[in-house]
Structure formats: structure tokens, C-alpha cells
Design an enzyme around this catalytic site. Sequence first.
Site, PDB file in Angstrom:
ATOM      1  N   LEU A  65       0.859  -1.180   0.000  1.00 13.34           N
ATOM      2  CA  LEU A  65       0.000   0.000   0.000  1.00 13.34           C
ATOM      3  C   LEU A  65       0.899   1.235   0.000  1.00 13.34           C
ATOM      4  O   LEU A  65       1.849   1.312   0.775  1.00 13.34           O
ATOM      5  CB  LEU A  65      -0.900   0.038   1.248  1.00 13.34           C
ATOM      6  CG  LEU A  65      -2.198  -0.762   1.224  1.00 13.34           C
ATOM      7  CD1 LEU A  65      -2.890  -0.650   2.587  1.00 13.34           C
ATOM      8  CD2 LEU A  65      -3.134  -0.300   0.127  1.00 13.34           C
ATOM      9  N   ASP A  66       0.609   2.200  -0.871  1.00 12.96           N
ATOM     10  CA  ASP A  66       1.380   3.438  -0.904  1.00 12.96           C
ATOM     11  C   ASP A  66       1.220   4.208   0.405  1.00 12.96           C
ATOM     12  O   ASP A  66       0.220   4.020   1.122  1.00 12.96           O
ATOM     13  CB  ASP A  66       0.916   4.321  -2.062  1.00 12.96           C
ATOM     14  CG  ASP A  66       1.273   3.727  -3.417  1.00 12.96           C
ATOM     15  OD1 ASP A  66       2.220   2.932  -3.480  1.00 12.96           O
ATOM     16  OD2 ASP A  66       0.597   4.072  -4.402  1.00 12.96           O
ATOM     17  N   PRO A  67       2.158   5.100   0.740  1.00  8.55           N
ATOM     18  CA  PRO A  67       2.014   5.907   1.959  1.00  8.55           C
ATOM     19  C   PRO A  67       0.714   6.701   2.004  1.00  8.55           C
ATOM     20  O   PRO A  67       0.150   6.909   3.092  1.00  8.55           O
ATOM     21  CB  PRO A  67       3.232   6.844   1.891  1.00  8.55           C
ATOM     22  CG  PRO A  67       4.256   6.067   1.133  1.00  8.55           C
ATOM     23  CD  PRO A  67       3.480   5.303   0.095  1.00  8.55           C
ATOM     24  N   ILE A  68       0.183   7.130   0.855  1.00 11.91           N
ATOM     25  CA  ILE A  68      -1.060   7.899   0.826  1.00 11.91           C
ATOM     26  C   ILE A  68      -2.264   7.043   1.195  1.00 11.91           C
ATOM     27  O   ILE A  68      -3.314   7.561   1.577  1.00 11.91           O
ATOM     28  CB  ILE A  68      -1.259   8.527  -0.567  1.00 11.91           C
ATOM     29  CG1 ILE A  68      -2.381   9.562  -0.534  1.00 11.91           C
ATOM     30  CG2 ILE A  68      -1.559   7.478  -1.613  1.00 11.91           C
ATOM     31  CD1 ILE A  68      -2.601  10.266  -1.875  1.00 11.91           C
ATOM     32  N   ALA A  69      -2.116   5.731   1.111  1.00  7.13           N
ATOM     33  CA  ALA A  69      -3.240   4.811   1.318  1.00  7.13           C
ATOM     34  C   ALA A  69      -3.292   4.296   2.753  1.00  7.13           C
ATOM     35  O   ALA A  69      -2.279   4.215   3.442  1.00  7.13           O
ATOM     36  CB  ALA A  69      -3.146   3.641   0.350  1.00  7.13           C
TER      37      ALA A  69
END
Length: 327
Positions: A65-69
Site C-alpha cells: 500500500l502506498d504511503p497515501i493509502a
Amino acid sequence: MHQIQNSQNNLSKPQFARNMQPRIPKKNVHGILLLDKPVGITSNGALQQVKRLYRAAKAGHGGTLDPIASGLLIICLGEATKFSRFLLEANKHYLVTAQLGVKTESGDSEGAAIATNAIPVLDADKIEAVLAGFRGPIQQIPSMFSALKHQGKPLYQLARQGISIERPPRTVTIEHLSLRGFTADTITLEVKASKGTYIRTLVDDIGDALGCGAHVTALRRLGVGPYTADRMVSMTDLEALSEGEAREKCLQPLYSTVADWPAVVLSEAAAFYLIQGQPVMVPYSPTEGWVRLVTRDNRFLGVGEVMDDGRVAPRRLMTEYMLKQAV
């Protein structure tokens, strides 16, 4: 000589102190943690925190999961790492919010804006008409900011150097796509998609179809394969639990990674030969595909694959230690 010796002693004290610090022993912890990853940290950062909390000797995760997610990040501990590859291939479930009118280089709010467009007046019917074209099998061109590799380098590394390469489109399947809400300049969508689907690319393409462009501002993963968000544990709650049994109660069993696979029930004799690595013939087993291997007393042995001749071949098995523990 005395002064030189003192100097050497002084220089060695910090190193000596570090060497004297007791090393925390690792443990053989086995299971699946359904972590509710917070926004702002990487998947690997979350993995390392969990590994430290459990003092686990071995750990991995079942899909980045990306940091934004935020949302469901599956942490595999110990023997569970053998089955993490199957989670990478599983369908995923997301809730995503998109900002309309602005396209970014990465497809999300972390990237620089590359185009700004006027937003048309939208209503639910107009949005639904566009969404209808994105359900089922669709073609996607992966983002240059994806983790796909070109000649051994992730595309996002090339993108940060200003390099763009041609990416062939590939087929993915959008099993469910629904409008959960919208404003004059945002839409919120629920998406269930096959492996390999890039939600940022999907939002970017939907934005283009709406005539104004769009990028992801919030993304939350709600499901991976057999796992759903209702069983997630936050990092804060995990840290508040006492070490040992309390934290281990948060773990899902190893077989849960393939709980929705067809089961092949093995006799004691068949299980013996299969554990030795030999394919076995099992009456009433499926005629093809991957299967979950269990004994008649319901012990999980691992996973296998049905061969062309009907025999079941072992593919991923529990270690001898874990087999003994399961008895």
C-alpha cells in the site's frame, strides 16, 4: 604510552557500550495479522514495526500500500510467508476519493499537477454512464510511477529521473465499480478489482472519460482475497496489547490464506507420501487447479496442485516443526 592508551580506551567506549546492549531474542511466531495501515507510512515501515512488536524471526506482507493509502495490509509472520504469494494474486477491494479537474504525473496527490481543466456540471446519471464503460475486463496502461520493473529498475525510479518508457496495455477485470458519493469537484468510488489493477490509473482514465481529468486524494483498502476490513487491527491497538498471548490472539490461522480454496482430505498414508514430496492419488479430489491440503483430523498441511494425470502434487508445505505442532 599511557596517554595513547587512554585515548584508545575513550574512543572505544561508545562502541563497547553498544556491544554490551542485550540483543532482543527473536521468536518463531506464525500467523496472519490484518493490519489497518495508517496514512503516511510505507508498507515496509509498517511491516518492520509489527515484526518488532512480535519479535518475529521472519515476516513479510501480502501486497504493498502506498504511503497515501490506508487500510488492510496483510502481515505474514513465520510460516505464513510461504503463502503470501497467493495474496498478491487475490482480488482487492477499495474505497477511493478522486479530485476532479486536475491530472497529476503520478495519478495521486503526491505527484505534480500536469493539467488543469474545467469541471463539467455532473450528476449521478452522467457519472454512472461513464462508470459503466469501466466494468468488466478493461485495458490499462500501467503508470510510470508503478513498481513494475524495466531492465531491473522500478518504473517509479525512472519516472523520478524524468525518463518515460513505452508500457504495453494489459487486461484487468473490474468486478465491481459503484458511485458512493460526489460533490462539484470530487467523486468517491467503491472498487473490487483483479490482481494487477492500478487504482490510480483507473481514476485517471475515469477522469479523462468525464472530460476533466482526476487524481486520487484518498485510498482505503477494505479487502484482499478472503480477508475483510472488519477483522483489522490498528497499530495503536496492537502496541497497547501486552506482548505474547494477547498479541498472538490477533493473528489469523495459516490456513486462512487459502480458506476459500477447495480442500483435498488426505488419509494418513497419502499425507505421509505427500509430505515426502511425492504426488498422490486422492479419490473425489478436484480435476484441476490448486487445492488446500488437510488431513482427516482437519490439520492443515499446505497447498498442492492437481496434475494432468489426476494426482495431487505438493507445492507449499508446512515445516516438519509446524506439522508436529498441529497434531
